[in-house]
Motif scaffolding. Structure first.
Motif, mmCIF file in Angstrom:
data_model
loop_
_atom_site.group_PDB
_atom_site.id
_atom_site.type_symbol
_atom_site.label_atom_id
_atom_site.label_comp_id
_atom_site.label_asym_id
_atom_site.label_seq_id
_atom_site.Cartn_x
_atom_site.Cartn_y
_atom_site.Cartn_z
ATOM 1 N N GLU A 1 0.837 -1.204 0.000
ATOM 2 C CA GLU A 1 0.000 0.000 0.000
ATOM 3 C C GLU A 1 0.867 1.248 0.000
ATOM 4 N N TYR A 2 0.485 2.229 -0.826
ATOM 5 C CA TYR A 2 1.175 3.521 -0.840
ATOM 6 C C TYR A 2 0.145 4.618 -0.627
ATOM 7 N N ILE A 3 0.291 5.367 0.460
ATOM 8 C CA ILE A 3 -0.656 6.437 0.767
ATOM 9 C C ILE A 3 -0.308 7.680 -0.049
ATOM 10 N N ILE A 4 -1.271 8.135 -0.826
ATOM 11 C CA ILE A 4 -1.066 9.288 -1.698
ATOM 12 C C ILE A 4 -1.301 10.596 -0.950
ATOM 13 N N THR A 5 -2.366 10.623 -0.160
ATOM 14 C CA THR A 5 -2.676 11.838 0.590
ATOM 15 C C THR A 5 -3.566 11.498 1.774
ATOM 16 N N ILE A 6 -3.663 12.446 2.695
ATOM 17 C CA ILE A 6 -4.569 12.337 3.831
ATOM 18 C C ILE A 6 -5.613 13.434 3.694
ATOM 19 N N ALA A 7 -6.878 13.048 3.701
ATOM 20 C CA ALA A 7 -7.979 14.015 3.616
ATOM 21 C C ALA A 7 -8.549 14.239 5.005
ATOM 22 N N GLY A 8 -8.666 15.507 5.391
ATOM 23 C CA GLY A 8 -9.228 15.864 6.685
ATOM 24 C C GLY A 8 -10.460 16.730 6.507
ATOM 25 N N PRO A 9 -10.999 17.263 7.581
ATOM 26 C CA PRO A 9 -12.194 18.097 7.505
ATOM 27 C C PRO A 9 -12.051 19.225 6.477
ATOM 28 N N GLY A 10 -13.050 19.327 5.579
ATOM 29 C CA GLY A 10 -13.020 20.361 4.543
ATOM 30 C C GLY A 10 -12.488 19.881 3.211
ATOM 31 N N ASP A 11 -12.031 18.620 3.139
ATOM 32 C CA ASP A 11 -11.470 18.096 1.902
ATOM 33 C C ASP A 11 -12.516 17.296 1.114
ATOM 34 N N PHE A 12 -12.389 17.337 -0.217
ATOM 35 C CA PHE A 12 -13.248 16.565 -1.122
ATOM 36 C C PHE A 12 -12.464 15.365 -1.653
ATOM 37 N N LEU A 13 -13.182 14.271 -1.890
ATOM 38 C CA LEU A 13 -12.570 13.055 -2.421
ATOM 39 C C LEU A 13 -13.392 12.514 -3.583
ATOM 40 N N GLY A 14 -12.696 11.881 -4.534
ATOM 41 C CA GLY A 14 -13.375 11.113 -5.567
ATOM 42 C C GLY A 14 -13.870 11.879 -6.764
ATOM 43 N N TYR A 15 -13.604 13.179 -6.841
ATOM 44 C CA TYR A 15 -14.223 13.971 -7.904
ATOM 45 C C TYR A 15 -13.535 13.823 -9.258
ATOM 46 N N MET A 16 -12.217 13.549 -9.274
ATOM 47 C CA MET A 16 -11.526 13.443 -10.559
ATOM 48 C C MET A 16 -12.023 12.250 -11.369
ATOM 49 N N ASP A 17 -12.205 11.115 -10.705
ATOM 50 C CA ASP A 17 -12.701 9.920 -11.420
ATOM 51 C C ASP A 17 -14.124 10.135 -11.895
ATOM 52 N N LEU A 18 -14.917 10.853 -11.113
ATOM 53 C CA LEU A 18 -16.297 11.115 -11.502
ATOM 54 C C LEU A 18 -16.343 12.029 -12.727
ATOM 55 N N ILE A 19 -15.482 13.033 -12.746
ATOM 56 C CA ILE A 19 -15.420 13.935 -13.902
ATOM 57 C C ILE A 19 -14.982 13.166 -15.151
ATOM 58 N N LYS A 20 -14.004 12.277 -14.992
ATOM 59 C CA LYS A 20 -13.477 11.512 -16.129
ATOM 60 C C LYS A 20 -14.395 10.356 -16.520
#
Length: 254
Positions: free
Chosen positions: A103-122
């Motif tokens: 496993e390689y952690i790319i980023t940590i998302a905390g309060p106020g962060d959005f996730l998953g939008y790039m794949d949805l746009i593509k």
């Protein structure tokens, strides 16, 4: 000024129609100038404001909330995206897994962060996975709502992109640090990043996960944490990291 279809009015026109056009233009101008906090309240204020537009009146009035337990998956690589996710509380790791299962952690998302939008746009499957580093609370924004916000109105889209752009800038900065900084500096940066994403500042994280954020071996992370503790930069109580001197960690040479 660029005009959209709803900025025009045909002749002859009536007073009420003219007032409606003026009101629409003023509302657009006000929306672009506004600043929305990266909080659940800020997101709700933004969606409530844009719901006044004709093409956005069908936005969901309520968003589902998902409560995640520590290590619980939010979505997995290969899944089809149905939502974008807004982190309300806690921390969520975004990671990839190689062919060997590492496993390689790319980023940590905390309060106020959005996730998953790039794949949805593509319109592609998720290229990454996401799981809770600790107990976390996430708002689910349906795919249909996100697409409407992004494409239905230029000014709404502009404001939404501003909100998303913060995530992109943070991710780029983290990747640059990972590429060019020493292990010692990267561990210090990771500790600060995690401390800033918690209300208390205390960090409860598996050393394996911390090593994946830093991009090094767990043994190297443990050695660096021991050194930081001896130097008085942090304390460690029952495995929980407590930051004592943020300035020293922040100004550590790269």
């Amino acid at each position: 000024m660029n005009l959209g279809a709803d900025d025009y009015i045909t002749k002859p026109f009536y007073k009420d129609e003219l007032l409606s056009v003026i009101e629409t233009r003023l509302r657009k101008s006000e929306l672009v100038r506004k600043q929305f906090d990266r909080t659940e309240q800020g997101l709700s204020a933004f969606i409530n404001d844009v719901r006044g537009y004709e093409e956005l009146r069908k936005l969901s009035s309520e968003r589902k909330t998902k409560n995640l337990k520590k290590r619980e998956m939010l979505f997995e690589e290969g899944d089809y995206p149905r939502y974008i996710y807004f982190v309300k509380g806690g921390n969520v790791k975004v990671f990839k897994t190689n062919e060997d299962g590492k496993e390689y952690i790319i980023t940590i998302a905390g309060p106020g962060d959005f996730l998953g939008y790039m794949d949805l746009i593509k319109e592609s499957r998720h290229t990454e996975s996401a799981a809770a580093l600790e107990e976390a609370e996430v708002s689910l924004i349906p795919k249909e709502d996100f697409i409407a916000l992004l494409y239905a109105n230029r000014d709404v889209s502009s404001q939404l992109i501003k909100m998303l752009a913060n995530n992109i800038a943070e991710k780029e900065e983290q990747l640059l640090h990972l590429a060019y900084n020493s292990v010692r500096k990267r561990v210090a940066d990771a500790v600060l990043l995690l401390a800033e994403k918690t209300d208390s500042g205390d960090i409860n994280i598996l050393r394996d996960d911390l090593a994946r954020i830093v991009g090094t071996a767990k043994e190297s992370v443990i050695r660096m944490l021991t050194e930081f503790k001896e130097d008085g930069y942090i304390d460690i109580k029952d495995g929980i990291i407590v930051v004592k001197n943020r300035d020293k960690l922040r100004n550590m040479p790269g």
